[in-house]
Scaffold this active site. Structure first.
Site, PDB file in Angstrom:
ATOM      1  NE  ARG A 173      -2.680  -1.603   3.272  1.00  0.00           N
ATOM      2  CZ  ARG A 173      -3.257  -1.638   4.472  1.00  0.00           C
ATOM      3  NH1 ARG A 173      -4.299  -0.860   4.717  1.00  0.00           N
ATOM      4  NH2 ARG A 173      -2.802  -2.421   5.418  1.00  0.00           N
ATOM      5  CG  ASN A 190      39.040  23.236  -6.184  1.00  0.00           C
ATOM      6  OD1 ASN A 190      38.499  23.861  -7.099  1.00  0.00           O
ATOM      7  ND2 ASN A 190      38.365  22.433  -5.398  1.00  0.00           N
TER       8      ASN A 190
END
Length: 456
Positions: free
Chosen positions: A16, A386
């Site tokens: 369900r 970076n």
């Protein structure tokens, strides 16, 4: 003291829910509901905990890990059949066993403890946890005698018209004498419409054998809520969210708008901290005292010091120190460590970096894979470059350095202690201590250039 064991029923598929996620793993306030149940039982110091798994067994075991032992129900043949799978682990032990459904995350440890105590005090072979329901439709009814003793548990479909008026219901949580439980399970039949073996039949069999059956009433019906679909899941979420908020408020936390604030079950918050509307505190976040969080901030698995303000920002798996200001609109990504007395301003992103005490990154900057010392000033628009498309590199900015606006620090690179970087510079080489680095083209003015192009 009687030994205590626990069996958690978590083998059902939960169709369900209409989900690929196994039912008991659906989260309530950030934690799978079966883990709520297990953690509550663990707080009782139970001697053994056995979780009955079926569909999604591996996923459940991965979530719960060593918090529980496991027994596999290969075929879903009913709740009595599920409990029976634990026999090989605890069936021959003396003591009291509590049986709890894995989809009932709201049941409190205090209630389970009181149920067990009532069971032991009454010397019952079985004790049912009951509650009074405004609308008992669909629940089994508890029928008591004039002396208040439990006469029988009657399912809705078997109840007479008079019995259906009874509002005391069976919640589906039980205590049993452990040996009596497993001996009686062998007597349960499956002669019903579903062809399944039902755990409530154990209670009926014990009563038919003149064994004592008792009941313990919980005053809070919401504790008994079993989550079977998304609607009930949202109800459980609302109840637990209010419960968590109330706990923190009673412990000295101010929550401006509890219904608009989300706090995980595992979060820790210090006294005199203020949570403003729209705040989401997730995972095992720890917040210190006298902080201001929000509005509209998200903190996930992070540690926040004392006297710190997080304003309209996102912090993920990071540490923020004391007396620090973050935001608005800052993003602190995982594995960052922001020190004390630091300022992280608007539209700043920090990723896997350390910032020392008293440093400032006030606005519109990216600090990634960087080690920033103390008392560093990072100007507006600064980028630590970076990533070269394949590898990540580290930028180091030492104590008392000053980074001018719109600078690019191309890693790997180090700006030494006390050095200055001029605004608009692209730095590709290390900057010595107390030096000024300028890495930009010299300005040249072309007089009357616009007139020559006939642009005006």
């Amino acid at each position: 003291m009687t030994n205590t064991y626990a069996i958690v029923l978590a083998a059902g598929q939960g169709t369900r829910m209409k989900s690929d996620l196994y039912k008991v793993l659906h989260p309530v306030c950030g934690k799978p509901m079966v883990e709520h149940v297990i953690d509550h039982i663990r707080s009782l110091n139970a001697n053994r905990i056995v979780t009955i798994v079926g569909y999604g067994a591996e996923a459940v075991e991965e979530v719960l890990g060593e918090k529980s032992e496991y027994a596999l129900q290969k075929e879903q043949l009913g709740t009595a059949h599920a409990v029976q799978q634990a026999e090989q682990l605890i069936g021959d032990l003396e003591g009291t066993t509590i049986v709890v459904c894995g989809d009932t995350p709201l049941i409190r440890p205090e209630t389970m403890e009181a149920l067990i105590a009532h069971h032991d005090k009454t010397s019952a072979k079985a004790t049912i946890l009951t509650a009074y329901a405004d609308d008992p439709t669909g629940y089994g009814r508890i029928i008591r005698g004039e002396d208040g003793q439990v006469l029988r548990n009657v399912e809705q479909k078997d109840a007479t018209e008079e019995e259906q008026k009874v509002t005391e219901i069976n919640t589906g949580t039980y205590c049993f004498n452990n040996r009596a439980l497993f001996e009686t399970l062998k007597k349960v039949k499956n002669d019903n419409a579903q062809g399944e073996y039902y755990l409530p039949d154990v209670v009926g069999i014990l009563q038919s054998e003149n064994e004592r059956v008792s009941a313990y009433v919980t005053e809070d019906f919401s504790e008994t809520l079993g989550v079977n679909d998304r609607v009930v899941l949202s109800e459980a979420e609302s109840v637990m969210r209010r419960r968590i908020a109330e706990k923190h408020m009673r412990n000295g936390v101010t929550i401006i708008h509890p219904d608009a604030t989300y706090i995980s079950a595992d979060a820790t918050i210090g006294r005199d901290t203020v949570l403003q509307p729209g705040t989401m505190i997730e995972g095992q976040t720890v917040i210190g005292e006298k902080c201001i969080i929000g509005p509209n901030s998200q903190l996930v698995n992070s540690v926040i010091g004392d006297n710190t303000t997080i304003y309209s920002s996102v912090i993920l798996s990071s540490q923020i120190g004391n007396d620090t200001n973050v935001g608005p609109f800052a993003h602190i990504r995982p594995d960052s460590n922001v020190g004390n007395h630091v300022k992280i301003g608007n539209f700043v992103e920090v990723k896997k970096s350390t910032l020392g005490e008293g440093s400032k990154v006030s606005h519109l900057s990216y600090i990634g894979d960087s080690n920033v010392g103390s008392r560093v000033n990072v100007g507006c628009g600064t980028i630590t470059v970076n990533y070269d498309g394949k590898n990540k590199y580290t930028t180091t900015i030492e104590d008392d350095a000053f980074i001018g606006c719109n600078s690019n620090l191309v890693a790997p690179v180090t700006v030494k202690q006390g050095a200055y970087v001029a605004a608009g510079s692209t730095i590709t080489e290390n900057v010595p201590e107390n030096s000024l680095a300028i890495g930009r083209a010299r300005q040249e003015n072309k007089e009357d250039y616009v007139k020559k192009l006939n642009l005006k």
